[in-house]
Scaffold this motif. Sequence first.
Motif, short mmCIF file in Angstrom:
data_model
loop_
_atom_site.label_atom_id
_atom_site.label_comp_id
_atom_site.label_asym_id
_atom_site.label_seq_id
_atom_site.Cartn_x
_atom_site.Cartn_y
_atom_site.Cartn_z
N MET A 178 0.80 -1.23 0.00
CA MET A 178 0.00 0.00 0.00
C MET A 178 0.83 1.28 0.00
O MET A 178 0.28 2.37 -0.09
CB MET A 178 -0.94 0.01 1.21
CG MET A 178 -1.96 -1.11 1.20
SD MET A 178 -2.99 -1.12 2.67
CE MET A 178 -3.93 0.39 2.45
N THR A 179 2.14 1.15 0.13
CA THR A 179 2.97 2.36 0.28
C THR A 179 4.08 2.45 -0.76
O THR A 179 5.03 3.20 -0.58
CB THR A 179 3.58 2.43 1.69
OG1 THR A 179 4.41 1.28 1.91
CG2 THR A 179 2.51 2.49 2.75
N GLY A 180 3.99 1.66 -1.82
CA GLY A 180 4.96 1.81 -2.89
C GLY A 180 5.70 0.56 -3.31
O GLY A 180 6.57 0.61 -4.18
N GLY A 181 5.39 -0.58 -2.69
CA GLY A 181 6.02 -1.83 -3.13
C GLY A 181 7.42 -2.05 -2.60
O GLY A 181 8.20 -2.79 -3.21
N ALA A 208 11.63 -5.95 -5.54
CA ALA A 208 10.70 -4.95 -5.02
C ALA A 208 11.18 -3.59 -5.51
O ALA A 208 12.26 -3.48 -6.08
CB ALA A 208 10.68 -5.00 -3.50
N THR A 209 10.37 -2.55 -5.29
CA THR A 209 10.80 -1.24 -5.74
C THR A 209 12.09 -0.80 -5.07
O THR A 209 12.88 -0.06 -5.65
CB THR A 209 9.71 -0.19 -5.48
OG1 THR A 209 9.38 -0.18 -4.08
CG2 THR A 209 8.47 -0.48 -6.30
N THR A 210 12.29 -1.25 -3.83
CA THR A 210 13.53 -0.92 -3.12
C THR A 210 14.58 -2.02 -3.24
O THR A 210 15.62 -1.95 -2.58
CB THR A 210 13.23 -0.65 -1.63
OG1 THR A 210 12.41 -1.71 -1.11
CG2 THR A 210 12.51 0.68 -1.45
N ALA A 211 14.30 -3.01 -4.05
CA ALA A 211 15.27 -4.09 -4.31
C ALA A 211 15.15 -4.49 -5.78
O ALA A 211 14.74 -5.61 -6.10
CB ALA A 211 15.01 -5.29 -3.41
N PRO A 212 15.52 -3.59 -6.71
CA PRO A 212 15.36 -3.87 -8.14
C PRO A 212 16.24 -5.02 -8.62
O PRO A 212 15.96 -5.61 -9.66
CB PRO A 212 15.73 -2.55 -8.81
CG PRO A 212 16.60 -1.85 -7.82
CD PRO A 212 16.07 -2.24 -6.48
N TYR A 213 17.28 -5.32 -7.87
CA TYR A 213 18.17 -6.44 -8.25
C TYR A 213 17.98 -7.63 -7.32
O TYR A 213 18.84 -8.50 -7.24
CB TYR A 213 19.62 -5.97 -8.24
CG TYR A 213 19.86 -4.82 -9.18
CD1 TYR A 213 19.88 -5.00 -10.56
CD2 TYR A 213 20.01 -3.52 -8.69
CE1 TYR A 213 20.06 -3.93 -11.43
CE2 TYR A 213 20.19 -2.45 -9.54
CZ TYR A 213 20.22 -2.66 -10.91
OH TYR A 213 20.38 -1.60 -11.76
N ALA A 214 16.86 -7.63 -6.60
CA ALA A 214 16.44 -8.71 -5.70
C ALA A 214 17.02 -8.54 -4.29
O ALA A 214 18.10 -7.99 -4.11
CB ALA A 214 16.80 -10.09 -6.25
#
Length: 210
Positions: free
Chosen positions: A65-68, A80-86
Amino acid sequence: NTVHSAHGRALPVATGVKLADPGLTVIVVTGDGDATAIGGNHLIHAARRNIDMTVVLYNNSIYGMTGGQYSPLTPTGSKATTAPYATIEQDFNVAELVKAAGATFVARGTTFHAQILTDLIAKGIEHKGFSLIEAVTACPISYGRQNKMGGPADMMKWQRDHAVPLAAWDKMTEEQKAGKFPIGVLYQVEGRQEYTAAYDELIARAQGGK
């Protein structure tokens, strides 16, 4: 009959409600990020106290709910959006976490197994002490798209194919368990003193000068 608290603070608010009126049935609805990240400290201490409340934790593996952003329950190696490389961090097994912290009822279900999940929540409410029911849910947008898991129906099928009833789980080899998880009542113990009852005894001792 509802209190909306600040993010991550649902459990201390619920603790205050329960202490103010121990006769209330207190149910906390929370998510994996809310309960195990910003609210993680509150989670382990609510379990440690064995305060009589039922926590239904929606685990959709992400901050949906707050941006993935990834949460402590995002599986290792997921995007995730804060882990684009996993992610590289080990994810929590929240059921084992609260059990170790002192919870007296721990269960897990999925939204695919809707009737089982309903029954588990009812059992958690009936239990006298701290209960946690992990509800494995899907976030098709923030988690599913990032990790190429298909649409909502595909993610429900994933729950169907990876969740194993506890009776069958106990008979499986470690190789068979790989990538899967058990559902059902995972842990339950009766008779451990509940926090509000202990607190009432403390008040009586203090008033009696003992």
